[in-house]
Design a protein around this motif. Sequence first.
Motif, PDB file in Angstrom:
ATOM      1  N   ASN A   7      83.394 -39.053 -27.655  1.00 37.97           N
ATOM      2  CA  ASN A   7      82.260 -38.760 -27.161  1.00 37.97           C
ATOM      3  C   ASN A   7      81.685 -38.828 -26.063  1.00 37.97           C
ATOM      4  N   TYR A   8      81.023 -37.240 -26.233  1.00 43.18           N
ATOM      5  CA  TYR A   8      80.368 -36.710 -24.650  1.00 43.18           C
ATOM      6  C   TYR A   8      79.353 -38.479 -24.301  1.00 43.18           C
ATOM      7  N   ASP A  16      81.900 -29.616 -18.361  1.00 42.45           N
ATOM      8  CA  ASP A  16      82.657 -28.360 -18.236  1.00 42.45           C
ATOM      9  C   ASP A  16      82.770 -28.131 -17.256  1.00 42.45           C
ATOM     10  N   LEU A  17      82.188 -29.159 -16.143  1.00 43.39           N
ATOM     11  CA  LEU A  17      82.626 -28.832 -14.674  1.00 43.39           C
ATOM     12  C   LEU A  17      83.851 -30.021 -14.729  1.00 43.39           C
ATOM     13  N   ALA A  18      84.150 -30.743 -15.430  1.00 42.75           N
ATOM     14  CA  ALA A  18      85.370 -31.255 -15.353  1.00 42.75           C
ATOM     15  C   ALA A  18      86.478 -30.956 -16.701  1.00 42.75           C
ATOM     16  N   LEU A  19      85.669 -29.872 -17.243  1.00 49.92           N
ATOM     17  CA  LEU A  19      86.956 -29.560 -18.113  1.00 49.92           C
ATOM     18  C   LEU A  19      88.689 -28.705 -17.299  1.00 49.92           C
ATOM     19  N   PRO A  20      88.290 -28.464 -16.485  1.00 47.84           N
ATOM     20  CA  PRO A  20      89.677 -27.900 -16.060  1.00 47.84           C
ATOM     21  C   PRO A  20      90.434 -29.059 -15.887  1.00 47.84           C
ATOM     22  N   ASP A  21      89.979 -29.563 -15.134  1.00 46.52           N
ATOM     23  CA  ASP A  21      91.037 -31.399 -14.679  1.00 46.52           C
ATOM     24  C   ASP A  21      91.413 -32.067 -16.474  1.00 46.52           C
ATOM     25  N   HIS A  22      90.368 -32.080 -17.182  1.00 47.67           N
ATOM     26  CA  HIS A  22      90.972 -32.629 -18.399  1.00 47.67           C
ATOM     27  C   HIS A  22      92.357 -32.178 -18.754  1.00 47.67           C
ATOM     28  N   LYS A  58      99.983 -48.489 -24.102  1.00 50.17           N
ATOM     29  CA  LYS A  58     100.547 -47.371 -23.358  1.00 50.17           C
ATOM     30  C   LYS A  58      99.290 -47.003 -23.080  1.00 50.17           C
ATOM     31  N   LEU A  59      98.796 -46.228 -24.847  1.00 47.79           N
ATOM     32  CA  LEU A  59      97.714 -45.411 -24.946  1.00 47.79           C
ATOM     33  C   LEU A  59      96.490 -45.957 -24.171  1.00 47.79           C
ATOM     34  N   ASP A  60      96.062 -46.714 -23.601  1.00 45.84           N
ATOM     35  CA  ASP A  60      94.939 -47.821 -23.189  1.00 45.84           C
ATOM     36  C   ASP A  60      95.390 -46.774 -22.050  1.00 45.84           C
ATOM     37  N   ALA A  61      96.448 -47.159 -21.101  1.00 45.93           N
ATOM     38  CA  ALA A  61      96.296 -46.634 -19.687  1.00 45.93           C
ATOM     39  C   ALA A  61      96.800 -45.369 -19.499  1.00 45.93           C
ATOM     40  N   ASP A  66      91.868 -40.564 -18.036  1.00 45.64           N
ATOM     41  CA  ASP A  66      92.029 -38.591 -17.892  1.00 45.64           C
ATOM     42  C   ASP A  66      90.591 -38.833 -17.027  1.00 45.64           C
ATOM     43  N   PRO A  67      90.339 -36.947 -16.802  1.00 47.50           N
ATOM     44  CA  PRO A  67      88.956 -36.994 -15.918  1.00 47.50           C
ATOM     45  C   PRO A  67      88.373 -37.774 -16.774  1.00 47.50           C
ATOM     46  N   PHE A  68      87.854 -37.060 -17.810  1.00 56.78           N
ATOM     47  CA  PHE A  68      86.419 -37.608 -17.998  1.00 56.78           C
ATOM     48  C   PHE A  68      86.459 -39.607 -18.503  1.00 56.78           C
ATOM     49  N   CYS A  69      87.448 -39.773 -18.327  1.00 57.66           N
ATOM     50  CA  CYS A  69      86.867 -41.683 -18.276  1.00 57.66           C
ATOM     51  C   CYS A  69      87.200 -41.493 -16.915  1.00 57.66           C
ATOM     52  N   VAL A  70      87.988 -41.449 -15.808  1.00 55.64           N
ATOM     53  CA  VAL A  70      88.020 -41.541 -14.522  1.00 55.64           C
ATOM     54  C   VAL A  70      85.609 -41.369 -14.402  1.00 55.64           C
ATOM     55  N   GLN A  71      85.878 -40.460 -14.519  1.00 60.44           N
ATOM     56  CA  GLN A  71      84.094 -39.624 -13.991  1.00 60.44           C
ATOM     57  C   GLN A  71      83.512 -40.257 -15.052  1.00 60.44           C
TER      58      GLN A  71
END
Length: 99
Positions: A7-8, A16-22, A58-61, A66-71
Motif C-alpha cells: 500500500n503506497y 514513480d521515482l523509486a520504481l526503477p529501483d523497485h 526470511k520474507l520479512d528480511a 525493497d526500495p519502497f520500504c527503505v524509502q
Amino acid sequence: MYVVLLNYTAPIEEIDLALPDHAEWLNKQYEHGHFLASGARNPRTGGVIITRPMSRGKLDAILATDPFCVQHLAKYEVIEFSPTKTAPELRLVNEAIPH
C-alpha cells in the motif's frame, strides 16, 4: 506461501521515482526464486506479490530490502496461506500436494 499487499504511503510521483529501483529489486527476488508473481494494483494504490513458501522471518528480511520500504514509500500487509488446491502450473510450488 504468502500474498503481500503493498500500500503506497507516498504520492505517486515519489513512487514513480523509486520504481526503477523497485523493479530491479523484484528481478533479483525472481532470480533467487523467492517470488512467483507480482504486479501493480488497479487502481494504482500499491502492488501485489505472491511468494514461494518460505519462513516468515526470511520474507520479512527480503521485504525490508525493497526500495519502497527503505524509502518509506509503502507499507506491507502479509497474508500467509496454505494452498490446498493448485492449478497444474503451480503444483511444483505447492508443498501441500504430493509431487
